[in-house]
Design a protein around this motif. Structure first.
Motif, PDB file in Angstrom:
ATOM      1  N   PRO A 390       0.807  -1.237   0.000  1.00  0.00           N
ATOM      2  CA  PRO A 390       0.000   0.000   0.000  1.00  0.00           C
ATOM      3  C   PRO A 390       0.832   1.276   0.000  1.00  0.00           C
ATOM      4  O   PRO A 390       0.441   2.280  -0.587  1.00  0.00           O
ATOM      5  N   LEU A 391       2.020   1.228   0.620  1.00  0.00           N
ATOM      6  CA  LEU A 391       2.861   2.413   0.708  1.00  0.00           C
ATOM      7  C   LEU A 391       3.579   2.706  -0.611  1.00  0.00           C
ATOM      8  O   LEU A 391       3.877   3.866  -0.915  1.00  0.00           O
ATOM      9  N   PHE A 392       3.831   1.659  -1.410  1.00  0.00           N
ATOM     10  CA  PHE A 392       4.636   1.834  -2.626  1.00  0.00           C
ATOM     11  C   PHE A 392       3.815   1.788  -3.918  1.00  0.00           C
ATOM     12  O   PHE A 392       4.352   2.091  -4.984  1.00  0.00           O
ATOM     13  N   GLN A 393       2.539   1.413  -3.835  1.00  0.00           N
ATOM     14  CA  GLN A 393       1.781   1.268  -5.083  1.00  0.00           C
ATOM     15  C   GLN A 393       1.472   2.615  -5.736  1.00  0.00           C
ATOM     16  O   GLN A 393       1.293   2.704  -6.947  1.00  0.00           O
ATOM     17  N   GLU A 394       1.464   3.701  -4.948  1.00  0.00           N
ATOM     18  CA  GLU A 394       1.232   5.032  -5.519  1.00  0.00           C
ATOM     19  C   GLU A 394       2.345   5.407  -6.505  1.00  0.00           C
ATOM     20  O   GLU A 394       2.103   6.110  -7.491  1.00  0.00           O
ATOM     21  N   SER A 395       3.565   4.938  -6.232  1.00  0.00           N
ATOM     22  CA  SER A 395       4.711   5.265  -7.095  1.00  0.00           C
ATOM     23  C   SER A 395       4.873   4.249  -8.217  1.00  0.00           C
ATOM     24  O   SER A 395       5.885   4.269  -8.927  1.00  0.00           O
ATOM     25  N   ALA A 434      -3.365   6.238   8.008  1.00  0.00           N
ATOM     26  CA  ALA A 434      -3.790   4.837   8.131  1.00  0.00           C
ATOM     27  C   ALA A 434      -2.805   3.879   7.445  1.00  0.00           C
ATOM     28  O   ALA A 434      -2.479   2.809   7.977  1.00  0.00           O
ATOM     29  N   ILE A 435      -2.313   4.287   6.252  1.00  0.00           N
ATOM     30  CA  ILE A 435      -1.392   3.406   5.507  1.00  0.00           C
ATOM     31  C   ILE A 435      -0.058   3.293   6.227  1.00  0.00           C
ATOM     32  O   ILE A 435       0.491   2.188   6.397  1.00  0.00           O
ATOM     33  N   LEU A 436       0.507   4.412   6.681  1.00  0.00           N
ATOM     34  CA  LEU A 436       1.761   4.364   7.439  1.00  0.00           C
ATOM     35  C   LEU A 436       1.586   3.567   8.721  1.00  0.00           C
ATOM     36  O   LEU A 436       2.491   2.841   9.141  1.00  0.00           O
ATOM     37  N   GLN A 446       0.097   1.157  17.573  1.00  0.00           N
ATOM     38  CA  GLN A 446      -0.835   1.876  16.693  1.00  0.00           C
ATOM     39  C   GLN A 446      -1.707   2.895  17.421  1.00  0.00           C
ATOM     40  O   GLN A 446      -2.126   3.893  16.834  1.00  0.00           O
ATOM     41  N   ASP A 447      -1.996   2.659  18.713  1.00  0.00           N
ATOM     42  CA  ASP A 447      -2.825   3.607  19.470  1.00  0.00           C
ATOM     43  C   ASP A 447      -1.980   4.669  20.168  1.00  0.00           C
ATOM     44  O   ASP A 447      -2.522   5.668  20.658  1.00  0.00           O
ATOM     45  N   GLU A 448      -0.651   4.453  20.213  1.00  0.00           N
ATOM     46  CA  GLU A 448       0.206   5.354  20.975  1.00  0.00           C
ATOM     47  C   GLU A 448       0.962   6.356  20.099  1.00  0.00           C
ATOM     48  O   GLU A 448       1.201   7.487  20.508  1.00  0.00           O
ATOM     49  N   ILE A 449       1.360   5.945  18.893  1.00  0.00           N
ATOM     50  CA  ILE A 449       2.211   6.797  18.049  1.00  0.00           C
ATOM     51  C   ILE A 449       1.368   7.472  16.964  1.00  0.00           C
ATOM     52  O   ILE A 449       0.689   6.804  16.175  1.00  0.00           O
ATOM     53  N   SER A 450       1.421   8.799  16.932  1.00  0.00           N
ATOM     54  CA  SER A 450       0.701   9.542  15.894  1.00  0.00           C
ATOM     55  C   SER A 450       1.658  10.307  14.983  1.00  0.00           C
ATOM     56  O   SER A 450       1.261  10.758  13.909  1.00  0.00           O
ATOM     57  N   HIS A 451       2.933  10.492  15.432  1.00  0.00           N
ATOM     58  CA  HIS A 451       3.939  11.183  14.642  1.00  0.00           C
ATOM     59  C   HIS A 451       5.250  10.402  14.688  1.00  0.00           C
ATOM     60  O   HIS A 451       5.551   9.725  15.673  1.00  0.00           O
ATOM     61  N   LEU A 452       6.017  10.506  13.632  1.00  0.00           N
ATOM     62  CA  LEU A 452       7.344   9.886  13.569  1.00  0.00           C
ATOM     63  C   LEU A 452       8.343  10.886  13.026  1.00  0.00           C
ATOM     64  O   LEU A 452       8.020  11.697  12.147  1.00  0.00           O
ATOM     65  N   LYS A 453       9.590  10.834  13.533  1.00  0.00           N
ATOM     66  CA  LYS A 453      10.655  11.653  12.964  1.00  0.00           C
ATOM     67  C   LYS A 453      11.012  11.104  11.577  1.00  0.00           C
ATOM     68  O   LYS A 453      10.826   9.924  11.298  1.00  0.00           O
ATOM     69  N   TRP A 454      11.554  11.983  10.746  1.00  0.00           N
ATOM     70  CA  TRP A 454      11.917  11.548   9.386  1.00  0.00           C
ATOM     71  C   TRP A 454      12.871  10.353   9.417  1.00  0.00           C
ATOM     72  O   TRP A 454      12.667   9.367   8.695  1.00  0.00           O
ATOM     73  N   ASP A 455      13.914  10.429  10.243  1.00  0.00           N
ATOM     74  CA  ASP A 455      14.902   9.340  10.296  1.00  0.00           C
ATOM     75  C   ASP A 455      14.265   8.035  10.735  1.00  0.00           C
ATOM     76  O   ASP A 455      14.547   6.965  10.181  1.00  0.00           O
ATOM     77  N   GLU A 456      13.405   8.126  11.748  1.00  0.00           N
ATOM     78  CA  GLU A 456      12.758   6.902  12.246  1.00  0.00           C
ATOM     79  C   GLU A 456      11.790   6.338  11.201  1.00  0.00           C
ATOM     80  O   GLU A 456      11.674   5.123  11.036  1.00  0.00           O
ATOM     81  N   SER A 459      14.016   4.552   8.606  1.00  0.00           N
ATOM     82  CA  SER A 459      14.633   3.330   9.131  1.00  0.00           C
ATOM     83  C   SER A 459      13.594   2.226   9.334  1.00  0.00           C
ATOM     84  O   SER A 459      13.861   1.055   9.044  1.00  0.00           O
ATOM     85  N   ARG A 460      12.392   2.581   9.813  1.00  0.00           N
ATOM     86  CA  ARG A 460      11.323   1.579   9.968  1.00  0.00           C
ATOM     87  C   ARG A 460      10.931   1.002   8.601  1.00  0.00           C
ATOM     88  O   ARG A 460      10.652  -0.192   8.475  1.00  0.00           O
ATOM     89  N   CYS A 461      10.905   1.881   7.601  1.00  0.00           N
ATOM     90  CA  CYS A 461      10.531   1.432   6.256  1.00  0.00           C
ATOM     91  C   CYS A 461      11.557   0.425   5.715  1.00  0.00           C
ATOM     92  O   CYS A 461      11.193  -0.625   5.188  1.00  0.00           O
ATOM     93  N   LEU A 462      12.852   0.742   5.839  1.00  0.00           N
ATOM     94  CA  LEU A 462      13.897  -0.153   5.341  1.00  0.00           C
ATOM     95  C   LEU A 462      13.894  -1.489   6.077  1.00  0.00           C
ATOM     96  O   LEU A 462      14.154  -2.541   5.486  1.00  0.00           O
TER      97      LEU A 462
END
Length: 581
Positions: A390-395, A434-436, A446-456, A459-462
Motif C-alpha cells: 500500500p505504501l509503494f503502489q502510488e509510485s 492509516a497506511i503508514l 498503533q494507538d500510541e504513536i501519531s507522529h514519527l521523525k523523518w529518520d525513524e 529506518s522503519r521502512c527499510l
C-alpha cells in the motif's frame, strides 16, 4: 511392474529381453512420481537408480536422456550443432536449419515419430522430440521450418531430477567414420576445400569435423542466434602462406575476429598456464589472470565485442564441446572444476609465435603471485514485501520490485509530501496516516504513536522491506541475491594436542579463490593449509591453516585485497601481541 515392462516392450520393440530386464528390473527399487508441466499437464515419471528412466504423458511412454545414453540407438537420431542445445533446453523446438544432413542422408521417419537429437560428433542423445513432418517433407521443404517438437532435453527440469550427469562421449558408427576417413583422403588427393553449406549434396563427401568447425557461422546465421564461431587462429596452417592468413583475417568482421581471439587465448591459457592443481579455478580469475596474459601485444579481449556478449556464455559453449566443466560452487560464483587436457582441440592448438610453453608456464607462476584482486562492488537493495505494497503502489511499484536505499528514501518523501503529512508545527515530524500505521507500526504502537521523525520513518521502512544485495565482480554482469551478504567468517578451532587452527569460510562470495588464498597464506606463514567442504553448506569450501593466523589474514584481506572491514567477521580473535621476555 509387469504391466510397465509390457508397455515398454510395445513402445520400443527394438529392445531385447535382456535390455528390457535391465531397464525395468524385477527386484531393484523402482519409484513412480507425478509432476506437472508449465502447461499443467500431469506427467508420470519412473525412477530407477535415482535417475528418471521413462516419463508418460497421456498414456504415451517416452525415454529420458539417461535411458538413451545407455541405449543410444533406441530412437532414430538427428544431429545438430552444440550451441543449439542451449536453445532447446530453454524451451525452443528444433528447426530444420539447425539439423545437420550427413553424407549418408537423414534417417527415414514419418510425421509423429519419436526421435532423438544428438550433437555433432557425439552419438549420445541430448533431447527427445516428435517429428512434425516426414523425412521426405523435410527435404521437400528445403530443410526449412519446424522439424521437431522437443519434449525433454539434457539440462531441463526432468534431467535435474536425476544425478545431473553429462552425456557420455559416444563415437559415430563405423560406417560414418569410414565415410569421414574416405572424405578426408579425397580432400587431400584433390586439394579442394570442403563446401560451406549446412546441407552438403549426397555426392559430396565432407569430413564431419570440418563441417562442425567451418559451417558453424552459416548455421548460426540461419538460426538467427548468437552462436559459437570457430577459432581459425588455432587451426594448423602449415600449408598456407603468411599473406593468405593475413587476407583471411582481414576478410572477417570485427565480431568474428574477437571470437577468434577469445578462442586463441582460451586454448593458449589451458595449454600453457592452467595446471590441474589450480582447479577449482574461479572463472573470473581464469579470464582476468590467465586468458588476458595470453592476449597478443596490441590486442585486447572484450567479451562485449564478441558474439557471446557474456563470458559465462562463452564457457557454456566450451562445456558443450566437453573441453571443460563449469560449476556454480556458490550462488552466482562459477568455477572451472575440470579440464580435459586430452581433448583434440587442446592438443592440436599451436602456441603463437612470440610465446613459448616454458616461458608461459614461468609467467603463470609469477603472475599468480602478483595477481591483482579487485574487490566486488556490493550494494544493498530492498524488495517490496506484501505488507508494504500500500505504501509503494502510488509510485507504481508492486510486490517484488527491487529498489536502492536512495530510491526508497525518495518514494517515502514524495508520498509524505503528496499526502500533506508533514507536521505544520514541527517539520521534523511526519503525521502517521492509516497506511503508514498499517505498514510501519506494530499493533501495540498503533494507538500510541501519531507522529514519527523523518529518520525513524525511513529506518522503519527499510527494516520492513525484504533485504537484497547486488554483487558486481570486475568484468562481469551484476548479480542480485536475496538476503544480506554473508561476511567472510574467520574462526579459531582447537584440535588434538591443544593445537589451534584458523578456519576461513565464504571466500567464494567475494570472488576469492579459496585455493589461491590457502597457497598465499601457506607461503607467508610457512604453515600447512588445506581445503575441505564447509559444514552445513552445499557447494562451498573452507580454508584451514595451522595456528592462529588472523593477523596475517587481516593484513591480506584488508590491505592487499582492499575488502571493507564490515564484510569480515572474526578479526577480534587475533592473538594479543605481547613483549617477549
Amino acid at each position: 511392474r509387469r504391466k510397465l515392462r509390457s508397455d515398454v516392450a510395445a513402445a520400443f520393440p527394438s529392445l531385447s529381453t535382456e535390455q528390457l530386464a535391465e531397464l525395468v528390473p524385477n527386484k531393484e527399487e523402482l519409484n513412480v512420481i507425478k509432476i506437472y508441466s508449465h502447461k499443467g499437464e500431469a506427467i508420470t515419471v519412473y525412477m530407477n537408480h535415482r535417475n528418471p528412466i521413462l516419463f508418460e504423458v497421456e498414456k504415451v511412454l517416452y525415454p529420458t536422456v539417461y535411458t538413451l545414453w545407455v541405449y543410444p540407438d533406441l530412437l532414430p537420431a538427428f544431429a545438430t550443432w552444440p550451441p543449439v542445445l542451449q536453445k532447446l533446453a530453454g524451451g525452443a523446438d528444433l528447426m530444420l536449419p539447425g539439423v545437420v544432413v550427413p553424407p549418408s542422408g537423414l534417417p527415414q521417419v514419418q510425421r509423429g515419430t519419436l526421435c532423438a537429437v544428438t550433437l555433432l560428433g557425439n552419438r549420445a542423445p541430448v533431447a527427445v522430440g516428435v517429428a512434425t513432418m516426414s523425412t521426405e517433407e523435410m527435404l521437400a521443404a528445403g530443410m526449412k521450418g519446424k522439424g521437431f517438437a522437443v519434449l525433454h532435453t539434457h539440462l531441463d527440469h526432468l534431467w535435474e531430477y536425476g544425478d545431473k550427469s553429462s552425456p557420455p562421449t559416444l563415437a559415430p558408427l563405423v560406417t560414418d567414420s569410414a565415410a569421414t576417413e574416405s572424405a578426408g583422403d579425397k580432400e587431400e588427393l584433390q586439394g579442394k576445400e570442403p563446401g560451406s553449406s549446412c546441407s552438403p549434396e549426397p555426392e559430396q563427401h565432407v569430413d564431419i569435423r570440418d563441417l562442425s568447425l567451418r559451417d558453424r557461422d552459416t548455421c548460426a546465421e540461419l538460426l538467427g542466434k548468437e552462436e559459437l564461431h570457430e577459432n581459425r587462429a588455432a587451426e594448423p596452417a602449415e600449408d598456407a602462406s603468411t599473406e593468405d592468413q593475413q587476407e583471411a583475417e582481414d576478410s572477417r568482421t570485427p565480431q568474428e575476429q574477437m571470437d577468434a581471439l577469445f578462442n586463441q587465448c582460451f586454448f593458449h591459457a589451458l595449454k600453457c598456464r592452467v595446471k590441474k592443481s589450480d582447479l577449482p579455478l574461479l572463472t573470473s580469475t581464469f579470464l582476468g589472470s590467465h586468458m588476458v596474459s595470453c592476449c597478443p601485444a596490441g590486442k585486447q579481449l572484450d567479451i562485449k565485442k564478441s558474439s557471446y556478449k557474456k563470458f559465462s556464455k562463452f564457457l557454456q559453449c566450451m562445456q558443450h564441446q566437453r573441453i571443460l566443466q563449469v560449476k556454480e560452487l556458490s550462488k552466482g560464483v562459477e568455477s572451472i572444476v575440470d579440464v580435459d587436457w586430452k581433448h583434440p582441440d587442446i592438443k592440436a592448438f599451436a602456441v603463437p609465435e612470440g610465446f613459448s610453453s616454458a616461458s608461459a608456464a614461468q609467467d603463470s607462476k609469477s603472475e599468480d603471485r602478483e595477481q591483482v584482486y579487485h574487490a566486488p562492488e556490493i550494494i544493498p537493495l530492498y524488495g517490496v514485501s506484501t505488507k508494504m505494497i500500500p505504501l509503494f503502489q502510488e509510485s507504481g511499484h508492486r510486490k517484488g520490485s527491487i529498489l536502492s536505499s536512495s530510491e526508497v528514501r525518495n518514494i517515502i518523501i514524495n508520498y509524505v509530501k503528496s499526502n500533506e503529512l508533514v507536521d505544520e508545527t514541527n517539520k521534523n515530524f511526519v503525521k502517521v496516516n492509516a497506511i503508514l500505521c498499517d505498514c510501519l507500526l506494530d499493533k501495540s504502537e498503533q494507538d500510541e504513536i501519531s507522529h514519527l521523525k523523518w529518520d525513524e520513518l525511513l529506518s522503519r521502512c527499510l527494516e520492513r522491506l525484504q533485504p537484497l544485495h547486488q554483487v558486481t565482480f570486475s568484468g562481469q554482469e551484476p548479480v542480485v541475491r536475496k538476503g544480506n551478504i554473508e561476511p567472510i567468517d574467520i574462526s579459531i578451532a582447537q584440535r588434538s594436542s591443544n593445537k589451534k587452527v584458523t578456519i576461513i569460510k565464504n571466500l567464494e562470495l567475494y570472488g576469492l579463490d579459496p585455493q589461491c588464498v590457502a597457497n598465499t597464506l601457506q607461503q607467508k606463514v610457512q604453515a600447512s593449509a588445506t581445503i575441505s567442504p564447509a559444514p552445513g553448506t552445499k557447494d562451498r569450501v573452507q580454508v584451514q591453516i595451522q595456528g592462529n593466523q588472523i593477523h596475517h589474514l587481516a593484513k591480506m584481506l584488508l590491505e592487499e585485497y582492499q575488502l571493507p572491514r564490515k564484510y569480515i567477521q572474526g578479526l577480534e580473535k587475533a592473538p594479543k601481541l605481547g613483549r617477549k621476555k
